[in-house]
Motif scaffolding. Structure first.
Motif, mmCIF file in Angstrom:
data_model
loop_
_atom_site.group_PDB
_atom_site.id
_atom_site.type_symbol
_atom_site.label_atom_id
_atom_site.label_comp_id
_atom_site.label_asym_id
_atom_site.label_seq_id
_atom_site.Cartn_x
_atom_site.Cartn_y
_atom_site.Cartn_z
ATOM 1 N N ALA A 185 0.698 -1.042 -0.048
ATOM 2 C CA ALA A 185 0.001 0.178 0.052
ATOM 3 C C ALA A 185 0.911 1.120 -0.064
ATOM 4 C CB ALA A 185 -1.057 0.127 1.286
ATOM 5 N N PRO A 186 1.893 1.412 0.847
ATOM 6 C CA PRO A 186 2.806 2.596 0.864
ATOM 7 C C PRO A 186 3.281 2.796 -0.578
ATOM 8 C CG PRO A 186 3.288 1.247 2.676
ATOM 9 C CD PRO A 186 2.457 0.559 1.827
ATOM 10 N N ILE A 187 3.905 1.805 -1.437
ATOM 11 C CA ILE A 187 4.346 2.097 -2.763
ATOM 12 C C ILE A 187 3.202 2.341 -3.695
ATOM 13 C CG2 ILE A 187 5.473 0.695 -4.583
ATOM 14 C CD1 ILE A 187 7.014 -0.728 -2.417
ATOM 15 N N VAL A 188 2.085 1.834 -3.450
ATOM 16 C CA VAL A 188 0.877 2.273 -4.403
ATOM 17 C C VAL A 188 0.725 3.705 -4.175
ATOM 18 C CG1 VAL A 188 -1.573 2.007 -4.787
ATOM 19 C CG2 VAL A 188 -0.337 -0.235 -4.435
ATOM 20 N N ALA A 189 0.624 4.007 -2.900
ATOM 21 C CA ALA A 189 0.541 5.800 -2.583
ATOM 22 C C ALA A 189 1.657 6.516 -3.400
ATOM 23 C CB ALA A 189 0.446 5.930 -1.193
ATOM 24 N N THR A 190 2.608 5.754 -3.498
ATOM 25 C CA THR A 190 3.831 6.462 -3.979
ATOM 26 C C THR A 190 3.721 6.531 -5.346
ATOM 27 O OG1 THR A 190 5.232 5.827 -2.289
ATOM 28 C CG2 THR A 190 6.363 6.575 -3.991
ATOM 29 N N LEU A 191 3.242 5.641 -6.056
ATOM 30 C CA LEU A 191 3.020 5.618 -7.486
ATOM 31 C C LEU A 191 1.841 6.532 -7.758
ATOM 32 C CD1 LEU A 191 2.863 1.742 -8.170
ATOM 33 C CD2 LEU A 191 4.714 3.167 -8.721
ATOM 34 N N SER A 192 0.892 6.481 -7.104
ATOM 35 C CA SER A 192 -0.098 7.628 -7.164
ATOM 36 C C SER A 192 0.188 9.036 -7.203
ATOM 37 C CB SER A 192 -1.330 7.432 -6.287
ATOM 38 O OG SER A 192 -1.757 6.065 -6.364
ATOM 39 N N ALA A 193 1.422 9.094 -6.401
ATOM 40 C CA ALA A 193 1.979 10.556 -6.165
ATOM 41 C C ALA A 193 3.025 10.781 -7.398
ATOM 42 C CB ALA A 193 2.639 10.712 -4.567
ATOM 43 N N GLY A 194 3.286 10.026 -8.180
ATOM 44 C CA GLY A 194 4.114 10.560 -9.313
ATOM 45 C C GLY A 194 5.308 9.572 -9.645
ATOM 46 N N TYR A 195 5.577 8.776 -8.601
ATOM 47 C CA TYR A 195 6.714 7.854 -9.077
ATOM 48 C C TYR A 195 6.411 6.881 -10.177
ATOM 49 C CZ TYR A 195 10.976 4.982 -8.699
ATOM 50 O OH TYR A 195 11.936 4.490 -8.996
ATOM 51 N N ALA A 196 7.384 7.044 -11.186
ATOM 52 C CA ALA A 196 7.246 6.002 -12.494
ATOM 53 C C ALA A 196 8.070 5.236 -12.545
ATOM 54 C CB ALA A 196 6.838 6.949 -13.665
ATOM 55 N N PRO A 197 7.892 3.818 -12.353
ATOM 56 C CA PRO A 197 8.819 2.651 -12.442
ATOM 57 C C PRO A 197 9.052 2.438 -13.844
ATOM 58 C CG PRO A 197 6.652 1.766 -11.951
ATOM 59 C CD PRO A 197 6.412 3.186 -11.860
ATOM 60 N N GLU A 198 10.384 1.844 -14.147
ATOM 61 C CA GLU A 198 10.769 1.266 -15.261
ATOM 62 C C GLU A 198 10.216 0.166 -15.529
ATOM 63 O OE1 GLU A 198 15.067 0.988 -17.891
ATOM 64 O OE2 GLU A 198 14.949 1.998 -15.837
ATOM 65 N N LEU A 199 9.455 -0.010 -16.638
ATOM 66 C CA LEU A 199 8.834 -1.041 -17.161
ATOM 67 C C LEU A 199 9.707 -2.016 -18.214
ATOM 68 C CD1 LEU A 199 5.160 0.229 -17.582
ATOM 69 C CD2 LEU A 199 6.442 -0.984 -15.311
ATOM 70 N N HIS A 200 9.435 -3.296 -18.180
ATOM 71 C CA HIS A 200 10.215 -3.983 -19.316
ATOM 72 C C HIS A 200 9.316 -3.467 -20.724
ATOM 73 C CE1 HIS A 200 10.870 -7.921 -21.675
ATOM 74 N NE2 HIS A 200 11.827 -8.102 -20.621
ATOM 75 N N SER A 201 10.534 -3.768 -21.709
ATOM 76 C CA SER A 201 9.753 -3.506 -23.048
ATOM 77 C C SER A 201 8.546 -3.961 -23.530
ATOM 78 C CB SER A 201 11.042 -3.741 -23.871
ATOM 79 O OG SER A 201 11.413 -4.999 -24.171
ATOM 80 N N SER A 202 8.344 -5.178 -23.034
ATOM 81 C CA SER A 202 7.131 -5.940 -23.452
ATOM 82 C C SER A 202 5.841 -5.463 -22.763
ATOM 83 C CB SER A 202 7.215 -7.468 -23.020
ATOM 84 O OG SER A 202 7.176 -7.393 -21.305
ATOM 85 N N ALA A 203 5.920 -4.717 -21.806
ATOM 86 C CA ALA A 203 4.764 -4.040 -21.481
ATOM 87 C C ALA A 203 4.318 -3.159 -22.519
ATOM 88 C CB ALA A 203 5.266 -3.094 -20.164
ATOM 89 N N GLY A 204 5.079 -1.944 -22.931
ATOM 90 C CA GLY A 204 4.675 -1.143 -24.140
ATOM 91 C C GLY A 204 3.975 -1.782 -25.624
ATOM 92 N N ALA A 205 4.706 -3.020 -25.589
ATOM 93 C CA ALA A 205 4.292 -3.585 -26.957
ATOM 94 C C ALA A 205 3.015 -4.340 -26.711
ATOM 95 C CB ALA A 205 5.491 -4.818 -27.243
ATOM 96 N N MET A 206 2.730 -4.898 -25.448
ATOM 97 C CA MET A 206 1.517 -5.736 -25.342
ATOM 98 C C MET A 206 0.395 -4.711 -24.948
ATOM 99 S SD MET A 206 1.829 -8.668 -25.568
ATOM 100 C CE MET A 206 3.311 -9.889 -25.898
ATOM 101 N N SER A 207 0.588 -3.461 -24.463
ATOM 102 C CA SER A 207 -0.425 -2.421 -24.322
ATOM 103 C C SER A 207 -0.866 -1.817 -25.428
ATOM 104 C CB SER A 207 -0.094 -1.482 -23.367
ATOM 105 O OG SER A 207 0.976 -0.673 -24.028
ATOM 106 N N GLN A 208 0.029 -1.762 -26.550
ATOM 107 C CA GLN A 208 -0.147 -1.319 -27.944
ATOM 108 C C GLN A 208 -0.815 -2.222 -28.733
ATOM 109 O OE1 GLN A 208 3.339 0.431 -29.119
ATOM 110 N NE2 GLN A 208 3.249 1.903 -27.328
ATOM 111 N N SER A 209 -0.894 -3.517 -28.602
ATOM 112 C CA SER A 209 -1.290 -4.608 -29.380
ATOM 113 C C SER A 209 -2.930 -4.762 -29.623
ATOM 114 C CB SER A 209 -0.559 -5.752 -28.918
ATOM 115 O OG SER A 209 -1.335 -6.408 -27.762
ATOM 116 N N ARG A 210 -3.411 -4.220 -28.620
ATOM 117 C CA ARG A 210 -5.202 -4.114 -28.501
ATOM 118 C C ARG A 210 -5.665 -3.293 -29.732
ATOM 119 N NH1 ARG A 210 -7.382 -7.648 -25.225
ATOM 120 N NH2 ARG A 210 -9.379 -6.259 -25.481
#
Length: 210
Positions: A185-210
């Motif tokens: 939960a504290p990390i979810v709050a930190t993400l909501s407050a603007g922290y953007a984690p580095e994602l694997h390249s497949s995340a972009g590919a799969m989200s754009q495939s739909r």
């Protein structure tokens, strides 16, 4: 044979041949034969670069911390790790700033962050992964949830099922109801407050495939 040093979003340490984008540690978890004998030794669970200042390490050397590996930073955060204050200083400072914006502490330091995360990620006696409920609509990008078939990444209107080698084809994100959230939960709050984690390249590919 693959070493048992890859971490899942559930916080489990598994054996797979691929390394992942990030390294981290929880202390010395292995014995002289390289077998994992405990899930952690320290409260400081960190997420590091795989290469820093030319330092060389022999993986799972006796008496040295166990090198753990993560598909990407979202995976590390879901397991309860935070950015390393040495090799990832800029990311650590971004994380601290978002932590403060989330009103988790005015001037957070590593020991304080680690104490809060330790109580939010596992049960004290059983070391079972803590999962909390939260509305689907309010979950930030980068959070991880538990689906019937395993973990998945929240990314915009999509859920990307997690695998050790990358993300699978996107599923629609529910518009109502609650999710079983793996990311503490504290990390979810930190993400909501603007922290953007580095994602694997497949995340972009799969989200754009739909």
């Amino acid at each position: 044979m693959a070493r048992q040093n890859r971490v899942t979003p559930e916080g489990q340490i598994i054996a797979v041949p691929t390394r992942g984008m990030f390294m981290g540690n929880r202390g010395i978890l292995h014995d002289a034969e390289g077998r994992i004998v405990t899930p952690f030794r320290l409260r400081a669970w960190i997420c590091c670069l795989t290469s820093f200042k030319g330092r060389q390490r022999k993986v799972m050397s006796p008496g040295h911390y166990t090198e753990l590996f993560f598909l990407d930073e979202a995976t590390a955060l879901a397991a309860g790790h935070r950015p390393c204050a040495e090799c990832r200083r800029a990311d650590y400072n971004r994380f601290r700033a978002a932590w403060a914006r989330a009103r988790l502490g005015d001037d957070p330091r590593a020991p304080e962050i680690d104490r809060m995360l330790h109580t939010a990620r596992i049960r004290p006696r059983t070391h079972e992964k803590l999962v909390h409920r939260a509305p689907w609509q309010g979950l930030p990008d980068g959070a991880m949830v538990r689906l019937t078939n395993g973990p998945a990444l929240v990314l915009g209107p999509h859920l990307l099922p997690w695998t050790a080698g990358g993300y699978a084809a996107a599923l629609p994100r529910p518009g109502t109801g609650d999710a079983a959230v793996l990311t503490p939960a504290p990390i979810v709050a930190t993400l909501s407050a603007g922290y953007a984690p580095e994602l694997h390249s497949s995340a972009g590919a799969m989200s754009q495939s739909r």
